[in-house]
Write a protein that holds these residues in place. Structure first.
Motif, PDB file in Angstrom:
ATOM      1  N   LYS A 222      25.331   3.031  82.095  1.00 28.43           N
ATOM      2  CA  LYS A 222      24.473   3.556  83.048  1.00 28.43           C
ATOM      3  C   LYS A 222      24.524   5.018  83.082  1.00 28.43           C
ATOM      4  O   LYS A 222      25.580   5.677  82.884  1.00 28.43           O
ATOM      5  CB  LYS A 222      24.935   2.920  84.412  1.00 28.43           C
ATOM      6  N   ILE A 223      23.475   5.745  83.669  1.00 25.71           N
ATOM      7  CA  ILE A 223      23.282   7.232  83.968  1.00 25.71           C
ATOM      8  C   ILE A 223      22.627   7.170  85.507  1.00 25.71           C
ATOM      9  O   ILE A 223      21.663   6.734  85.608  1.00 25.71           O
ATOM     10  CB  ILE A 223      22.308   7.735  82.993  1.00 25.71           C
ATOM     11  N   LEU A 224      23.432   7.847  86.073  1.00 28.95           N
ATOM     12  CA  LEU A 224      23.025   8.301  87.410  1.00 28.95           C
ATOM     13  C   LEU A 224      22.381   9.574  87.493  1.00 28.95           C
ATOM     14  O   LEU A 224      22.612  10.474  87.101  1.00 28.95           O
ATOM     15  CB  LEU A 224      23.999   8.634  88.511  1.00 28.95           C
ATOM     16  N   ILE A 225      20.693   9.444  87.797  1.00 31.01           N
ATOM     17  CA  ILE A 225      19.927  10.759  87.791  1.00 31.01           C
ATOM     18  C   ILE A 225      19.769  11.299  89.373  1.00 31.01           C
ATOM     19  O   ILE A 225      19.002  10.387  90.111  1.00 31.01           O
ATOM     20  CB  ILE A 225      18.624  10.501  87.117  1.00 31.01           C
ATOM     21  N   ASP A 226      20.407  12.023  89.863  1.00 31.80           N
ATOM     22  CA  ASP A 226      20.382  12.430  91.244  1.00 31.80           C
ATOM     23  C   ASP A 226      20.207  13.670  91.493  1.00 31.80           C
ATOM     24  O   ASP A 226      20.237  14.510  92.853  1.00 31.80           O
ATOM     25  CB  ASP A 226      21.623  11.813  91.880  1.00 31.80           C
ATOM     26  N   GLY A 227      19.937  14.412  90.381  1.00 30.87           N
ATOM     27  CA  GLY A 227      19.767  16.014  90.419  1.00 30.87           C
ATOM     28  C   GLY A 227      18.850  16.519  89.260  1.00 30.87           C
ATOM     29  O   GLY A 227      18.805  15.705  88.220  1.00 30.87           O
ATOM     30  N   GLN A 228      18.226  17.859  89.339  1.00 32.65           N
ATOM     31  CA  GLN A 228      17.834  18.440  88.309  1.00 32.65           C
ATOM     32  C   GLN A 228      18.320  19.902  88.549  1.00 32.65           C
ATOM     33  O   GLN A 228      18.894  20.342  89.191  1.00 32.65           O
ATOM     34  CB  GLN A 228      16.405  18.385  88.413  1.00 32.65           C
ATOM     35  N   TYR A 229      18.325  20.564  87.236  1.00 27.84           N
ATOM     36  CA  TYR A 229      18.776  22.101  87.078  1.00 27.84           C
ATOM     37  C   TYR A 229      17.499  22.888  87.443  1.00 27.84           C
ATOM     38  O   TYR A 229      16.496  22.645  86.517  1.00 27.84           O
ATOM     39  CB  TYR A 229      19.252  22.195  85.410  1.00 27.84           C
ATOM     40  N   ASP A 230      17.588  23.718  88.201  1.00 24.99           N
ATOM     41  CA  ASP A 230      16.611  24.726  88.409  1.00 24.99           C
ATOM     42  C   ASP A 230      16.437  25.772  87.232  1.00 24.99           C
ATOM     43  O   ASP A 230      17.081  26.895  87.556  1.00 24.99           O
ATOM     44  CB  ASP A 230      16.899  25.399  89.739  1.00 24.99           C
ATOM     45  N   TYR A 231      16.061  25.384  86.168  1.00 22.51           N
ATOM     46  CA  TYR A 231      15.994  26.163  85.043  1.00 22.51           C
ATOM     47  C   TYR A 231      14.859  27.550  85.150  1.00 22.51           C
ATOM     48  O   TYR A 231      14.889  28.446  84.436  1.00 22.51           O
ATOM     49  CB  TYR A 231      15.550  25.405  83.930  1.00 22.51           C
ATOM     50  N   GLY A 236      21.457  26.628  89.655  1.00 26.15           N
ATOM     51  CA  GLY A 236      22.254  25.352  89.497  1.00 26.15           C
ATOM     52  C   GLY A 236      21.670  24.172  89.847  1.00 26.15           C
ATOM     53  O   GLY A 236      19.937  23.928  89.785  1.00 26.15           O
ATOM     54  N   ARG A 237      22.121  22.779  90.270  1.00 24.92           N
ATOM     55  CA  ARG A 237      21.705  21.610  90.310  1.00 24.92           C
ATOM     56  C   ARG A 237      21.060  21.723  91.705  1.00 24.92           C
ATOM     57  O   ARG A 237      21.319  22.214  92.793  1.00 24.92           O
ATOM     58  CB  ARG A 237      22.821  20.671  90.234  1.00 24.92           C
ATOM     59  N   ILE A 238      19.760  21.170  91.864  1.00 20.26           N
ATOM     60  CA  ILE A 238      18.962  20.953  93.069  1.00 20.26           C
ATOM     61  C   ILE A 238      18.378  19.434  93.032  1.00 20.26           C
ATOM     62  O   ILE A 238      18.688  18.824  92.144  1.00 20.26           O
ATOM     63  CB  ILE A 238      17.902  21.905  93.147  1.00 20.26           C
TER      64      ILE A 238
END
Length: 375
Positions: A222-231, A236-238
């Protein structure tokens, strides 16, 4: 409430006041009637309309756009989306002018604007302009600023641009296998494994770059997707796009085997001083920050050439995954949940009619006709 004032000529004047629903400013205006009863009735109607969201003062495009952007968009969408909205609306403000009354934008002059933009912009660019403006006008209808949305039913086209290099937005099964096989055989690097994860999951590029090792549950696949990187800002992660809820996806065991190979390569590289020390993020560059979307797309471009596949960008993995899951006859709600979309968005933008899907549906059609004794 204001009191009617009797004038020297025997008529009655009233000055109702209410707060403008867009600017928040107090608005007042005088009107004269034959009787005090008519004056009071007029004031009551104006106040009632204002309370229901209707304004007797014409709202301009420029003022409403500012109001809409601050209230309905900036608190909820990413900076890059705001930048795109501002570019779209710059075209609209140039054509209509900021002083144009919102209720004076008709179906005819709106269609004329789209036709004008289509002479110099691609179909996709005109589509985004239309989508942005239509969304704003939908809110204006909901607020009672205008009675109906002139954007409904509009049509648009655009110029066909000659690309320096051919490009496709979705892979069919044949090209998917060719490209994935080529990537698997390529030398180890962060972009290689980033593409492998996208090929299996269809993650958005920001979600991919925001992955940390703590979100990977290899034992349960399993992979938890709970944020994204503000590229865009490297802050950082948002939160996820549009503040959607986190999702946990279950992926095939082979992907975790590839991630294990990547982890081993990464650690070996660290000990050999080839890259910077380990980071919480999966896909890091020499600066210790996540690699850029541009780095992933350059890697993809090179691998497409070697595989003999028309080039794609990283977002094509997302459309490809949606189309493949539809081909596998998975439930639309499952597909939407897996990708972090609504069913409506999935159907409108992501599932593409590839040759594989055409063949599958033609087979189903023929089977149905045969079962019914028609053929």
């Amino acid at each position: 409430m204001a009191k009617p004032k009797k004038l020297a000529n025997g008529r009655w004047q009233i000055r109702p006041r209410y707060k403008d629903i867009v600017t928040g400013e107090w608005i007042g205006g005088k009107k004269t009637f034959d009787t005090a009863v008519e004056a009071r009735a007029y004031e009551a109607q104006v106040i009632a309309d204002a309370n229901m969201g209707h304004s007797s003062k014409a709202v301009t495009l420029g003022k409403y756009y500012t109001h809409w952007l601050e209230l309905y968009k900036k608190p909820f969408v990413e900076k890059r989306t705001i930048s795109r909205i501002e570019v779209d609306m710059k075209h609209a403000l140039t054509f209509f002018t900021s002083g144009k009354q919102l209720d004076m934008i008709t179906k005819a002059n709106y269609q004329l604007w789209l036709n004008t933009e289509a002479r110099t912009h691609s179909h996709e660019t005109v589509r985004t302009m239309h989508t942005t403006f239509k969304s704003m006008m939908e809110n204006a209808v909901d607020e009672g600023i205008i009675l109906r949305n002139p954007c409904v039913g509009a049509r648009f086209t655009g110029v066909t641009r000659k690309l320096k290099h051919p490009k496709q937005t979705v892979l069919d099964i044949h090209d998917y296998k060719l490209l994935l096989n080529q990537i698997l055989q390529s030398p180890d690097c962060a972009s290689k494994y980033a593409c492998i994860v996208q090929a299996f999951t269809g993650m958005r590029i920001g979600e991919l770059l925001g992955l940390t090792w703590s979100k990977i549950n290899a034992s349960e696949h399993k992979i938890l997707i709970d944020g994204q990187y503000d590229y865009m800002e490297n802050t950082g992660r948002i939160h996820l796009k549009d503040h959607t809820r986190p999702r946990e996806i279950t992926v095939e065991a082979s992907l975790f085997d590839y991630l294990n190979d990547y982890r081993h390569w990464q650690q070996t590289s660290v000990y050999g001083s080839k890259v910077v020390p380990m980071s919480q993020y999966l896909f890091i560059g020499d600066d210790g920050l996540p690699i850029t979307p541009n780095a992933v797309n350059k890697f993809l471009d090179h691998q497409c050439q070697k595989a003999g596949v028309t080039r794609i960008t990283s977002h094509a993995w997302r459309r490809t995954q949606a189309t493949m899951m539809r081909l596998a006859k998975l439930d639309d709600k499952f597909i939407a949940g897996f990708l972090g979309h609504t069913v409506e968005t999935l159907e409108k933008y992501y599932v593409k009619e590839t040759d594989d899907l055409k063949r599958e549906n033609q087979t189903l059609r023929q089977a149905f006709l045969a079962d019914q004794g028609i053929i």
